[in-house]
Design an enzyme around this catalytic site. Structure first.
Site, PDB file in Angstrom:
ATOM      1  N   HIS A 213       0.845  -1.209   0.000  1.00 17.28           N
ATOM      2  CA  HIS A 213       0.000   0.000   0.000  1.00 17.28           C
ATOM      3  C   HIS A 213       0.878   1.257   0.000  1.00 17.28           C
ATOM      4  O   HIS A 213       0.631   2.198  -0.736  1.00 17.28           O
ATOM      5  CB  HIS A 213      -0.885   0.065   1.257  1.00 17.28           C
ATOM      6  CG  HIS A 213      -1.905  -1.024   1.391  1.00 17.28           C
ATOM      7  ND1 HIS A 213      -2.045  -1.775   2.545  1.00 17.28           N
ATOM      8  CD2 HIS A 213      -2.863  -1.470   0.537  1.00 17.28           C
ATOM      9  CE1 HIS A 213      -3.043  -2.631   2.396  1.00 17.28           C
ATOM     10  NE2 HIS A 213      -3.552  -2.475   1.176  1.00 17.28           N
TER      11      HIS A 213
ATOM     12  N   ARG B 254      -1.741  -6.162  -8.430  1.00 16.15           N
ATOM     13  CA  ARG B 254      -0.653  -7.116  -8.200  1.00 16.15           C
ATOM     14  C   ARG B 254      -0.667  -8.256  -9.202  1.00 16.15           C
ATOM     15  O   ARG B 254       0.351  -8.856  -9.481  1.00 16.15           O
ATOM     16  CB  ARG B 254      -0.767  -7.729  -6.792  1.00 16.15           C
ATOM     17  CG  ARG B 254      -0.439  -6.780  -5.679  1.00 16.15           C
ATOM     18  CD  ARG B 254      -0.862  -7.335  -4.356  1.00 16.15           C
ATOM     19  NE  ARG B 254      -2.290  -7.596  -4.358  1.00 16.15           N
ATOM     20  CZ  ARG B 254      -3.021  -7.892  -3.296  1.00 16.15           C
ATOM     21  NH1 ARG B 254      -2.444  -8.004  -2.124  1.00 16.15           N
ATOM     22  NH2 ARG B 254      -4.308  -8.094  -3.383  1.00 16.15           N
TER      23      ARG B 254
ATOM     24  N   SER C  11      -2.592  -7.661   3.139  1.00 13.62           N
ATOM     25  CA  SER C  11      -2.878  -7.514   4.579  1.00 13.62           C
ATOM     26  C   SER C  11      -3.116  -8.885   5.210  1.00 13.62           C
ATOM     27  O   SER C  11      -2.698  -9.138   6.338  1.00 13.62           O
ATOM     28  CB  SER C  11      -4.107  -6.622   4.784  1.00 13.62           C
ATOM     29  OG  SER C  11      -3.829  -5.315   4.366  1.00 13.62           O
TER      30      SER C  11
ATOM     31  N   LYS D  39     -17.745  -6.057   7.237  1.00  8.96           N
ATOM     32  CA  LYS D  39     -16.472  -6.753   7.411  1.00  8.96           C
ATOM     33  C   LYS D  39     -16.108  -6.696   8.889  1.00  8.96           C
ATOM     34  O   LYS D  39     -16.538  -5.802   9.595  1.00  8.96           O
ATOM     35  CB  LYS D  39     -15.376  -6.044   6.609  1.00  8.96           C
ATOM     36  CG  LYS D  39     -15.462  -6.281   5.117  1.00  8.96           C
ATOM     37  CD  LYS D  39     -14.175  -5.833   4.434  1.00  8.96           C
ATOM     38  CE  LYS D  39     -14.222  -6.090   2.943  1.00  8.96           C
ATOM     39  NZ  LYS D  39     -12.982  -5.687   2.259  1.00  8.96           N
TER      40      LYS D  39
HETATM   41  O1  PNS Z   1      -8.920  -2.989   0.635  1.00  6.57           O
HETATM   42  P1  PNS Z   1     -10.220  -3.488   0.051  1.00  6.57           P
HETATM   43  O2  PNS Z   1     -11.058  -4.146   1.126  1.00  6.57           O
HETATM   44  O3  PNS Z   1     -10.027  -4.354  -1.153  1.00  6.57           O
HETATM   45  O4  PNS Z   1     -11.020  -2.161  -0.438  1.00  6.57           O
HETATM   46  C1  PNS Z   1     -12.285  -2.258  -1.049  1.00  6.57           C
HETATM   47  C2  PNS Z   1     -12.912  -0.855  -1.250  1.00  6.57           C
HETATM   48  C3  PNS Z   1     -12.960  -0.096   0.054  1.00  6.57           C
HETATM   49  C4  PNS Z   1     -12.060  -0.094  -2.239  1.00  6.57           C
HETATM   50  C5  PNS Z   1     -14.324  -1.071  -1.855  1.00  6.57           C
HETATM   51  O5  PNS Z   1     -14.995  -2.049  -1.111  1.00  6.57           O
HETATM   52  C6  PNS Z   1     -15.185   0.198  -1.826  1.00  6.57           C
HETATM   53  O6  PNS Z   1     -14.896   1.148  -2.519  1.00  6.57           O
HETATM   54  N1  PNS Z   1     -16.254   0.169  -0.995  1.00  6.57           N
HETATM   55  C7  PNS Z   1     -17.136   1.294  -0.796  1.00  6.57           C
HETATM   56  C8  PNS Z   1     -18.574   0.973  -1.222  1.00  6.57           C
HETATM   57  C9  PNS Z   1     -18.728   1.184  -2.715  1.00  6.57           C
HETATM   58  O7  PNS Z   1     -18.523   2.259  -3.233  1.00  6.57           O
HETATM   59  N2  PNS Z   1     -19.065   0.070  -3.416  1.00  6.57           N
HETATM   60  C10 PNS Z   1     -19.167   0.099  -4.854  1.00  6.57           C
HETATM   61  C11 PNS Z   1     -17.792  -0.079  -5.504  1.00  6.57           C
HETATM   62  S1  PNS Z   1     -16.901  -1.470  -4.801  1.00  6.57           S
END
Ligand code: PNS
Length: 159
Positions: free
Chosen positions: A17, A90, A128, A41
């Protein structure tokens, strides 16, 4: 002013990150690292701990801010006056998922552009989840996590 958002769970922030943060902060005027506060989560680290670790890891970067959000990313972005989403890739597995999400975010808000940065090959194996596994069993976290956060992560497993 070009403002970008790098969203994620950051549970915890890793050197992978941090590499994306370092590199993308050079491309934009302001980078907001946005931590998702998601009740679906169950993160290991509290929101406050994740904010603290990101602040410690990015203290050398003047144009980086740490924020939290819940709800849709595009809504957070319009409040923050940002239209660029930064994501790290990645592998093709990441690509398949991120491609879908990028298209979805574009449908939700046509002003949104997703900027993908290829991982630094030194960090491509880091996530992570694997870092938490190493920490759980007392493995060496050097190189996996930002130096300033290693003790915080170790402490979590000592409790
Ligand atoms: O580190 P992660 O858990 O892969 O991040 C995921 C994240 C936070 C980028 C994604 O879940 C997100 O943007 N969630 C917010 C809700 C949203 O906008 N959902 C629609 C697009 S995923």
């Amino acid at each position: 002013m070009k403002t970008a958002v790098y969203p994620g769970s950051f549970d915890p922030v890793t050197n992978g990150h941090l590499d994306i943060i370092n590199r993308s902060s050079k491309i934009v005027d302001k980078l907001i690292v946005a931590i998702l506060n998601n009740s679906n989560k169950s993160p290991l680290f509290s929101l406050e701990e994740r904010v603290e670790m990101l602040k410690l890891a990015t203290s050398h970067l003047q144009n980086v801010e740490i924020a939290t959000f819940s709800g849709l990313l595009v809504d957070f972005m319009s409040q923050a006056n940002a239209n660029i989403i930064v994501k790290g890739l990645r592998s093709v597995i990441d690509f398949e998922y991120e491609f879908q999400i990028a298209l979805l975010n574009k449908v939700l808000d046509t002003n949104t552009e997703t900027l993908f940065l290829m991982t630094n090959r030194n960090y491509s194996y880091i996530s992570s989840s694997v870092v938490k596994d190493v920490a759980k069993y007392g493995g060496d976290l050097t190189g996996l996590l930002p130096e300033a956060t290693i003790e915080i992560v170790k402490r979590k497993y000592k409790k």
